[in-house]
Structures are given as C-alpha cells and as structure tokens.
Design a protein around this motif. Sequence first.
Motif, short mmCIF file in Angstrom:
data_model
loop_
_atom_site.label_atom_id
_atom_site.label_comp_id
_atom_site.label_asym_id
_atom_site.label_seq_id
_atom_site.Cartn_x
_atom_site.Cartn_y
_atom_site.Cartn_z
N ALA A 60 1.95 2.92 0.96
CA ALA A 60 0.85 2.93 0.84
C ALA A 60 -0.02 3.96 -0.26
CB ALA A 60 0.35 3.27 2.55
N ALA A 124 -3.82 -1.14 5.93
CA ALA A 124 -3.22 -1.44 5.21
C ALA A 124 -2.91 -2.28 5.79
CB ALA A 124 -3.29 -0.24 4.61
N THR A 125 -2.50 -3.67 4.80
CA THR A 125 -1.30 -4.35 4.97
C THR A 125 -0.46 -4.51 3.62
OG1 THR A 125 -2.93 -6.08 3.47
CG2 THR A 125 -3.53 -5.92 5.64
N GLN A 127 -0.33 -6.19 1.44
CA GLN A 127 -0.71 -7.04 0.23
C GLN A 127 -1.56 -5.81 -0.58
OE1 GLN A 127 0.23 -9.75 -1.14
NE2 GLN A 127 1.03 -9.76 0.75
N ASP A 128 -1.39 -4.23 0.35
CA ASP A 128 -2.29 -3.49 -0.36
C ASP A 128 -0.62 -2.09 -0.66
OD1 ASP A 128 -4.99 -3.59 0.33
OD2 ASP A 128 -3.95 -2.79 2.03
N LYS A 152 5.55 -7.33 0.01
CA LYS A 152 3.87 -7.82 -0.72
C LYS A 152 4.19 -8.57 -0.88
CE LYS A 152 0.60 -6.94 -3.61
NZ LYS A 152 -0.06 -5.77 -4.96
N ARG A 167 -0.10 -11.50 5.38
CA ARG A 167 -1.07 -9.99 5.30
C ARG A 167 -0.47 -9.55 6.70
NH1 ARG A 167 -4.99 -9.90 1.81
NH2 ARG A 167 -4.95 -11.45 0.03
#
Length: 369
Positions: A60, A124-125, A127-128, A152, A167
């Motif tokens: 993250a 945050a997901t 995809q982050d 991801k 997601r």
Amino acid sequence: MTTPGDEDDGVALCLSGGGYRAMVFHLGVLWRLNDARLLGRLTTVSSVSGGSVTAGALAARWGDLAFDETGHASGLVEHVVEPVRRLARQDIDVASVLGGSLSPWDTAPERVVDAYRRHLFGDATLQDLPDEPRFVINATNVESGALMRFSKRYLADYRVGRVLSPRVGLAAAVAAYSAFPPFLSPAVLDLRDADWVDDEGNDLATEAYRGRISLSDGGVYDNLGLEAVKRHHTVLVSDAGGRFAPDATPASDWGRHLVRVLGVIDNQVRSLRKREVIEAYRSGERAGAYVGIRSRVADYPVSDPFECDEARTAELAAVPTRLDAMAEDRQELLVNWGYAICDAGLRSHMAIAGPRPESLPYPGRPLSP
C-alpha cells in the motif's frame, strides 16, 4: 498453478503466517533487506496469514518509498514499520470474536476487516497496489480445497477460475488471509457479480463455486506462501510460524483429541514445506535463503553474527499466534530478531548482502544479556 504473466526471474520473497508475532518479525526482515539493497530488487512478494498484513502495508505504501541509486529506500520506517507497529498495539481477535458473537449484524471476520481498514489500509483496493513488485496474498478456499491468490492483476483458484483486475478492498483481502480457524474463519467474499475467466483445468467453474466464497487462513494450504513463486529461481523465505509442542498426556475426549490430531497433521505439512525449500537450496534448484523465527544464528556459517541469546529468541518464537495487543518492548525485540536472523541468512548465502550493519534497528533492545 502457473497463469499467464507469472514472472520467472528476479527475487521473490515469501512471508509466513503467525499473527502479530509474524507481522512484527517480518518488519525486521524487510528492514534488513532494505539495508542490503535487496528490497528494491524484489519482483514478487507472496504472503499468508499474519505475513499478509506486513506485505499489504508494504504494498500500500510502496509508492511512498524513495529508492536511491544504490537501491536503498528511505521512508520504510515512517510508511511501513511504524503503521504496522501501531496496529500491533490493538486488540483485534478477542474484540472481534466477542463482538461478532453478540452482534446480529457483524461477524467476527467482518470486524477484523473493519479493524484493518481503520488502523492500516483505509479504502485502498487491490488496484491501488504497485505493478511491480507483484504482491500475491494467499488464502485457502474452503469450498474448492485449493489456494486462492489475490493480486492486482487477478484473483485466482486453479479449480474455479480467475477474475481479472479485482477491486477487492485491501483490508478485506488481508482479513481473508488472516482468518485463523476456528474463531475468525471463514471469511466470506462475495464474487457473484465478478466477471470470471475460464482457464484450462478449471473443474469447478460453475455458479456454485463462483458466488459467496468461504475463505480461511492461507497457511492452512501453504504456510510459507511458496506456491505463488514456483517459477522463481531466487527465493527468500521468512518463516515466523509457531511450534507444535509435544504433550506427554494428550487429552482423550473426542473434541480435544481431534484438535490434537489435526495439529499433528498440520505440523507435518508445515515441516514438509520447510524441508522442500531447504533441499531446493542445497541441490542448487533454487538460490536464496531461509530464515525462521525458530532458527539459531549458530547454524549459519557467518563469522560475525549479531549476538543473540537462544533463550531470549526462543521466548520470542513462543509468542502466541494472536492478533492481541503487543507491548512496545516485545515489538522492538521481534523486529531486532527478524533483522538479526535475516542478516545471518543473507550473509551466509547471498554475497550481495555486504558487511554486517553496525547495529540493530532498536539498539536499546539487545538480543543478548
């Protein structure tokens, strides 16, 4: 399982489970890898259970780390170590179990998700996460009996199929992989609206297995996170798993005896995984190093290791596998122990590690009397 796009070169890092004990111990390993200029060379980080909290925090905040020309990242302590240590001050497991048992709305796993979201990951997901290194968080799909990987690029179960660019919230992903049985398991993930991709070998590619999926601790299937790095030649393994203790008078009632028998089975699987990776190093099939919270510095052929008292490090290895608030002094000792044993492993088996650092991360918490 190998899937399209899996890397087969670079350096892979595996972080085991073990609750807060593992989460904090792995911080010391990351700290030493950074000082050895190896953190920036990672191409894949595979984690299970408590190791996924540390991996998730690193993933993250990867974009906040500033790597210099030597490969050393500034900001690791500020952006990764300190936030994870703040989480380690929180009681999560008991509060979640008690709250979940009393609430008609929130289950214990849902309360764990909320705690991770509030204290570490926010909204945050997956995809982050960064494109590289690739972070793979592993859970056990209780329905298929196989590993479910979240990254991801995709979430995947080799029997069920793949979902591209998921997601899923990072807090939910990490909580699924720290769903320790029996009280925090299963974590239920709703994938009824996901767009599934069929791959060769998906024998459970049906609606029944692509809906609300029950997940448990990734360590149930693969306690070291090795499955996701099969195609890598250089693999570093940080193992903070617990120890199966002998018992001269095991209980004979059916409930406790069953728990004991299941513990024997689990311990055997974990031991086989460890022997597998160490034999791969010895045979030359793989390069890298294995370091464990129950390892002995004396077993590594390095001439000038950090001084580590075996009784003190054995006490650290015996910290219960819990998500229970941990005192500051114990946290700092665990970080130092992860750093010291990683140093011994790297300098014994990877010449690139360089000389021994001058001091441990927390010099005021020595590992020797």
